[in-house]
Design a protein around this motif. Structure first.
Motif, PDB file in Angstrom:
ATOM      1  N   SER A  79       0.855  -1.187   0.000  1.00  0.00           N
ATOM      2  CA  SER A  79       0.000   0.000   0.000  1.00  0.00           C
ATOM      3  C   SER A  79       0.885   1.229   0.000  1.00  0.00           C
ATOM      4  N   PRO A  80       0.350   2.387  -0.398  1.00  0.00           N
ATOM      5  CA  PRO A  80       1.152   3.619  -0.360  1.00  0.00           C
ATOM      6  C   PRO A  80       1.681   3.945   1.029  1.00  0.00           C
ATOM      7  N   GLU A  81       0.926   3.591   2.061  1.00  0.00           N
ATOM      8  CA  GLU A  81       1.358   3.876   3.427  1.00  0.00           C
ATOM      9  C   GLU A  81       2.662   3.148   3.761  1.00  0.00           C
ATOM     10  N   GLU A  82       2.831   1.942   3.239  1.00  0.00           N
ATOM     11  CA  GLU A  82       4.035   1.168   3.529  1.00  0.00           C
ATOM     12  C   GLU A  82       5.287   1.729   2.844  1.00  0.00           C
ATOM     13  N   LEU A  83       5.088   2.626   1.888  1.00  0.00           N
ATOM     14  CA  LEU A  83       6.232   3.235   1.211  1.00  0.00           C
ATOM     15  C   LEU A  83       7.043   4.125   2.151  1.00  0.00           C
ATOM     16  N   SER A  84       6.440   4.573   3.233  1.00  0.00           N
ATOM     17  CA  SER A  84       7.137   5.461   4.167  1.00  0.00           C
ATOM     18  C   SER A  84       8.366   4.803   4.782  1.00  0.00           C
ATOM     19  N   HIS A  85       8.448   3.483   4.709  1.00  0.00           N
ATOM     20  CA  HIS A  85       9.586   2.755   5.278  1.00  0.00           C
ATOM     21  C   HIS A  85      10.688   2.529   4.250  1.00  0.00           C
ATOM     22  N   HIS A  86      10.511   3.077   3.059  1.00  0.00           N
ATOM     23  CA  HIS A  86      11.460   2.809   1.974  1.00  0.00           C
ATOM     24  C   HIS A  86      12.176   4.076   1.529  1.00  0.00           C
ATOM     25  N   ARG A  87      13.371   3.899   1.018  1.00  0.00           N
ATOM     26  CA  ARG A  87      14.135   5.005   0.457  1.00  0.00           C
ATOM     27  C   ARG A  87      13.555   5.375  -0.911  1.00  0.00           C
ATOM     28  N   TYR A  88      13.436   6.668  -1.139  1.00  0.00           N
ATOM     29  CA  TYR A  88      12.841   7.158  -2.381  1.00  0.00           C
ATOM     30  C   TYR A  88      13.921   7.803  -3.252  1.00  0.00           C
ATOM     31  N   LEU A  89      13.995   7.385  -4.486  1.00  0.00           N
ATOM     32  CA  LEU A  89      14.912   7.959  -5.462  1.00  0.00           C
ATOM     33  C   LEU A  89      14.115   8.973  -6.275  1.00  0.00           C
ATOM     34  N   GLN A  90      14.226  10.230  -5.906  1.00  0.00           N
ATOM     35  CA  GLN A  90      13.298  11.266  -6.357  1.00  0.00           C
ATOM     36  C   GLN A  90      13.812  12.045  -7.561  1.00  0.00           C
ATOM     37  N   TYR A  91      12.939  12.185  -8.560  1.00  0.00           N
ATOM     38  CA  TYR A  91      13.224  13.048  -9.703  1.00  0.00           C
ATOM     39  C   TYR A  91      12.803  14.473  -9.365  1.00  0.00           C
ATOM     40  N   SER A  92      13.684  15.434  -9.629  1.00  0.00           N
ATOM     41  CA  SER A  92      13.479  16.815  -9.177  1.00  0.00           C
ATOM     42  C   SER A  92      12.177  17.427  -9.676  1.00  0.00           C
ATOM     43  N   TYR A  93      11.793  17.087 -10.925  1.00  0.00           N
ATOM     44  CA  TYR A  93      10.656  17.758 -11.549  1.00  0.00           C
ATOM     45  C   TYR A  93       9.386  16.913 -11.540  1.00  0.00           C
ATOM     46  N   MET A  94       9.324  15.891 -10.715  1.00  0.00           N
ATOM     47  CA  MET A  94       8.171  14.987 -10.715  1.00  0.00           C
ATOM     48  C   MET A  94       6.934  15.684 -10.170  1.00  0.00           C
ATOM     49  N   ASP A  95       5.839  15.566 -10.906  1.00  0.00           N
ATOM     50  CA  ASP A  95       4.561  16.127 -10.474  1.00  0.00           C
ATOM     51  C   ASP A  95       3.453  15.230 -10.998  1.00  0.00           C
ATOM     52  N   ILE A  96       2.804  14.502 -10.090  1.00  0.00           N
ATOM     53  CA  ILE A  96       1.731  13.596 -10.506  1.00  0.00           C
ATOM     54  C   ILE A  96       0.362  14.189 -10.234  1.00  0.00           C
ATOM     55  N   GLY A  97       0.332  15.440  -9.774  1.00  0.00           N
ATOM     56  CA  GLY A  97      -0.943  16.124  -9.572  1.00  0.00           C
ATOM     57  C   GLY A  97      -1.495  15.911  -8.173  1.00  0.00           C
TER      58      GLY A  97
END
Length: 301
Positions: A180-198
């Protein structure tokens, strides 16, 4: 004064940077180029260029005039081509701006096939992830990815762009596969600077929270770096399949939470509206339309 020739001389000086290189481009003398520009300034009653011993610099008036002059000259050239029954033969230098990762991975075959079909067209491809001003910066076409906002430009949709959450099998084996999206809080995120999903998407809160963390997560303005980091086991990435598709197909990355996949974006060709569109631009738009297919090859995994 021949106003068209004076306009061509001025545009050549701006584009080439010096009177000497402009003269070489126009196959004339630097003295005649300088004379044309001076006559044009006298006719307009404004200074267009500030000259130094090494370079020329546009004034504010020159910047505005250069933008319009390029369009006027392109329209004249195209009109003459049409009157000369040359519209079927696209020709000239086509300046294209494109996103870095997409261009490196997918533009070479497209441009190669296009030039086989239109051998009289030269290509000047500039890679940049920022939103260029195609009129101000002299581009004929810009390829853009996203959800385009209303503008005075024309946008031709070329292909869907799918975003997927993914991580390496080894990473998921070690840290667990989120359900679930909630479980993502325990994971490292490799973030793209310009990401926008709305706004309102179930993943948006997680993305905003991760962007403020400093616990070993990574942020970059280049998707290839993030995908390679995900393959190496550094964390979870949200990336387009035109970058991650090969790694997913080869089993190096695994898609997670597919039911929470953001709405697809799209790849667009954006160009200025002109009543008489340059043959090289029309030729490219017609060629690229449908080139990648309804389901692009990078989504076939």
């Amino acid at each position: 004064m021949d106003r068209i020739e004076a306009m061509r001389a001025f545009v050549a000086v701006v584009n080439e940077g010096t009177f000497t290189r402009a003269a070489d481009r126009l196959d004339t003398s630097p003295q005649l180029v300088s004379k044309y520009v001076s006559q044009l300034e006298a006719h307009l009653g404004v200074r267009l260029l500030n000259r130094t011993t090494r370079r020329t610099h546009l004034t504010e008036a020159g910047t505005h005039y250069h933008q319009r002059a390029q369009q006027v000259l392109a329209d004249i050239d195209d009109m003459e081509n049409q009157l000369g029954n040359l519209q079927t033969q696209a020709q000239g230098l086509l300046r294209i701006s494109a996103p870095v990762s997409f261009a490196i991975r997918h533009m070479a075959p497209l441009l190669s096939e296009f030039q086989k079909a239109h051998p009289a067209v030269g290509i000047d491809l500039q890679l940049n992830d920022r939103k260029v001003d195609i009129l101000e910066e002299g581009f004929d076409i810009a390829l853009r990815i996203g959800h385009l906002k209303n503008s005075s430009l024309i946008a031709k949709r070329l292909a869907p762009v799918r975003l997927v959450l993914c991580a390496s099998p080894d990473y998921l084996k070690q840290h667990g596969t989120p359900q679930s999206p909630e479980e993502l809080s325990h994971h490292r995120y490799l973030q793209y600077s310009y990401m926008d999903i709305g706004p309102g998407h179930p993943l948006q809160k997680w993305l905003q929270t991760q962007g403020r963390k400093s616990d070993g997560s990574m942020i970059s303005n280049n998707g290839d770096v993030l995908v390679e980091s995900a393959i190496a086991g550094a964390g979870v990435a949200l990336q387009p399949t035109f970058i991650a598709g090969d790694a997913i197909k080869d089993g190096k990355l695994q898609v997670i939470l597919p039911e929470y996949e953001p709405q697809p974006m799209a790849l667009y060709a954006v160009y200025a509206h002109r009543q008489l569109l340059a043959s090289k631009v029309r030729g490219f738009i017609d060629f690229v339309d449908g080139f990648f297919g309804k389901t692009p090859y990078w989504d076939q995994f």
